[in-house]
Design an enzyme around this catalytic site. Sequence first.
Site, mmCIF file in Angstrom:
data_model
loop_
_atom_site.group_PDB
_atom_site.id
_atom_site.type_symbol
_atom_site.label_atom_id
_atom_site.label_comp_id
_atom_site.label_asym_id
_atom_site.label_seq_id
_atom_site.Cartn_x
_atom_site.Cartn_y
_atom_site.Cartn_z
ATOM 1 N N GLY A 241 163.178 69.031 36.188
ATOM 2 C CA GLY A 241 162.333 68.745 35.104
ATOM 3 C C GLY A 241 161.848 68.822 34.404
ATOM 4 N N GLN A 278 154.950 53.086 0.819
ATOM 5 C CA GLN A 278 156.119 53.485 1.146
ATOM 6 C C GLN A 278 156.129 55.328 1.540
ATOM 7 O OE1 GLN A 278 157.796 54.541 -2.991
ATOM 8 N NE2 GLN A 278 158.226 52.516 -3.702
ATOM 9 N N GLU A 362 157.017 73.941 32.405
ATOM 10 C CA GLU A 362 158.329 74.079 33.013
ATOM 11 C C GLU A 362 159.402 75.191 31.612
ATOM 12 O OE1 GLU A 362 159.829 70.510 34.596
ATOM 13 O OE2 GLU A 362 157.420 69.633 35.416
ATOM 14 N N THR A 364 158.446 77.153 27.926
ATOM 15 C CA THR A 364 157.607 77.147 27.015
ATOM 16 C C THR A 364 158.703 76.678 25.615
ATOM 17 O OG1 THR A 364 158.126 78.748 26.148
ATOM 18 C CG2 THR A 364 156.240 77.990 27.632
#
Length: 382
Positions: A241, A278, A362, A364
Amino acid sequence: MDLGLTADHVQLRDVARDFVDTEVVPHAIAWDRAESVDRAIVGKLGKVGFLGLTIPEEYGGSGMDHLAYCLALEELGRGDSAVRGLVSVSLGLVAKSLLAYGSPELKAAWLPKLCSGDALACFALTEPDTGSDAGNLATRATRDGNGWVLNGSKMFITNGTWADVALVFARTGEPGPRGVTAFAVPTSTPGFTRREVHGKLGLRGQPTAELLFEDVRVGDDAVVGDVGRGFTVAMSALDKGRMSVAAGCVGIARGALEASIRYAGERTQFGKPIAGHQLVQEMLADAAVTTDAARLMTWRVADLIDRGQPFGTEASMAKLFASEAAVKVADLAVQVFGGYGYLDEYPVSKYLRDARVMTLYEGTSQIQKLLIGRALTGLNAF
């Protein structure tokens, strides 16, 4: 970047891009505002084969490898991460777990429906008081004759209000990870109720729920894997996952970058397009390099999986880097857009809101660092 892609991969990617551009992108802002994607998208995802990627054709899947899976999820993440989550959870966490650990009966009962989009699944692990410390979950399954009775609750469950089947993790034995068992529970089972979670910062269109179990009865045939081995099922699912989340994060970053490039070429300040300044080019360059690096790390995980090699640490690295990269690139995109980036009629504010949760679920970013550190040192800091 087409490094390592076959003709089949390119074709799949092109199909995914066309699907996202026609079925997702035009509706993403409206779904976000309504806090609900159109449920018809589930059937469309099934019809195009995205809900069956990596699942063998004998079970109704569309086959292909994990690199193809990453390509599809990147495109879905670019379009709407709420839609990407439908696939990541139903296919990535549940269908793949049933394929790896389910009985022949469970596979036959659920995989064809999940692949076609006739059914949707949710992954019921997180609880109101148990997130990162998943091994100490409190939901309990008690032996009762030839079956089990489940009591407890789950929180922040993606697909929870739409799912037809839930992969539920419950305590059946001793405290800690070794006392957890996985069950495939039809959501129509008496005693199974769900409440939708509203007011989220991001992923607003994704169905998210609190699940409640009050004397929910299931048979032994609902057990996925072995009794007491559910934590293994959960961690195996989360390893893959994390690759899914990383691929979706690459999609968020790419979408934010592409929107920034377009806008910078159109917006004029000080007598020329801001793309000619830039410091704007610096932001675009940083975003491009970060996005490509995240993609390559994600593809490395897919390659390891497809070659049957260990991939857990690399998955943590990819998830950590890609989720933080999505936040960084989306934030740069808001900066390029200036004040307009703060309005939800432009895509970059949604990318930033959706990206933020990727560093949380899923595993930290902090949990990923501990997993990587354990792999490097051999010492567990949990």
